[in-house]
Design a protein around this motif. Structure first.
Motif, mmCIF file in Angstrom:
data_model
loop_
_atom_site.group_PDB
_atom_site.id
_atom_site.type_symbol
_atom_site.label_atom_id
_atom_site.label_comp_id
_atom_site.label_asym_id
_atom_site.label_seq_id
_atom_site.Cartn_x
_atom_site.Cartn_y
_atom_site.Cartn_z
ATOM 1 N N LYS A 1 3.540 -9.511 -3.101
ATOM 2 C CA LYS A 1 2.074 -9.274 -3.148
ATOM 3 C C LYS A 1 1.323 -10.742 -3.378
ATOM 4 O O LYS A 1 0.466 -10.988 -2.721
ATOM 5 C CB LYS A 1 1.659 -8.500 -4.101
ATOM 6 C CG LYS A 1 0.037 -8.064 -4.413
ATOM 7 C CD LYS A 1 -0.112 -6.994 -5.483
ATOM 8 C CE LYS A 1 -1.268 -7.045 -5.526
ATOM 9 N NZ LYS A 1 -1.842 -6.186 -6.756
ATOM 10 N N GLU B 1 -0.937 -1.875 -5.036
ATOM 11 C CA GLU B 1 -2.181 -2.754 -5.020
ATOM 12 C C GLU B 1 -2.854 -3.104 -6.178
ATOM 13 O O GLU B 1 -3.215 -4.343 -6.287
ATOM 14 C CB GLU B 1 -3.287 -1.780 -4.301
ATOM 15 C CG GLU B 1 -2.806 -1.284 -2.743
ATOM 16 C CD GLU B 1 -2.629 0.047 -2.824
ATOM 17 O OE1 GLU B 1 -2.488 1.031 -1.703
ATOM 18 O OE2 GLU B 1 -2.257 0.734 -4.128
ATOM 19 N N LYS C 1 0.881 -1.288 -0.078
ATOM 20 C CA LYS C 1 -0.078 -0.018 0.146
ATOM 21 C C LYS C 1 0.787 1.262 -0.090
ATOM 22 O O LYS C 1 0.667 1.956 -0.604
ATOM 23 C CB LYS C 1 -0.919 -0.031 1.388
ATOM 24 C CG LYS C 1 -1.831 1.237 1.190
ATOM 25 C CD LYS C 1 -2.850 0.899 2.423
ATOM 26 C CE LYS C 1 -3.879 2.010 2.337
ATOM 27 N NZ LYS C 1 -4.755 1.926 3.621
#
Length: 188
Positions: A116, A40, A35
């Protein structure tokens, strides 16, 4: 000091204790990192660095903001406390903090995209009676394109548990693959 219960979170490390053993991860820290650097919506990667990726000083590319790059590297170095899979890639990118270029930033962002995808990975330390220490090491020969030094990688296990790992550029230039391996073994 007072005992306020079972340890669950300390210094960014999330800890879960069960009958089978202890699990350590930094899933929350990874989500905050993704973030913070606005990743994202980025695609994910299966590996932290491509097989053919060879970073050098890259004098032809545009310089980038050192402060941002150093912040990213610092965050990733802290993350290696629970993620040995990114240790080599982060160490390689960390070499270029003095004068980072676009190609270095691309490599760091690839690591973030890999994180991620794999934010649920953790270290698991099962209950065990084995206290045998096993060490493994390897080295690449002349892997650094800038000064022709080799890189040593090492891991140590206490019983079935991974307890130490690292990747470091060797201090001297090896004259052969055998010498590079010997230096790595001595460091391990």
């Amino acid at each position: 000091m007072s005992m306020i219960g079972e340890l669950n979170f300390v210094l960014g490390l999330q800890i879960k204790q069960t009958e089978e053993g202890i699990m350590i991860h930094q899933q929350k820290y990874i989500k905050e990192l993704i973030k913070k650097y606005k990743m994202e919506n980025a695609k994910t990667n299966k590996t932290p660095m491509g097989i053919g990726t060879r970073l050098d000083e890259d004098p032809t590319r545009t310089c980038i903001d050192q402060t941002m790059y150093r912040g990213m590297i610092g965050s990733l170095l802290y993350l290696t406390a629970s993620r040995p899979d990114i240790s080599f890639s982060v160490g390689l990118c960390a070499r270029f903090q003095a004068n980072p270029k676009e190609s270095h930033l691309v490599a760091v962002k690839r690591i973030l995209r890999y994180l991620k995808r794999t934010d649920d990975l953790s270290l698991f330390y099962p209950r065990s009676d084995s206290f045998e220490i096993n060490s493994f090491t390897d080295a690449d020969y002349v892997g650094d394109l800038v000064n022709r030094k080799s890189t040593s990688g090492m891991v140590q296990f206490l019983g079935p548990c991974l307890v130490s790992w690292g990747s470091k550029k060797q201090n001297t230039v090896a004259l052969s693959t055998v010498e590079a391996e010997y230096v790595a073994a001595a460091a391990c």
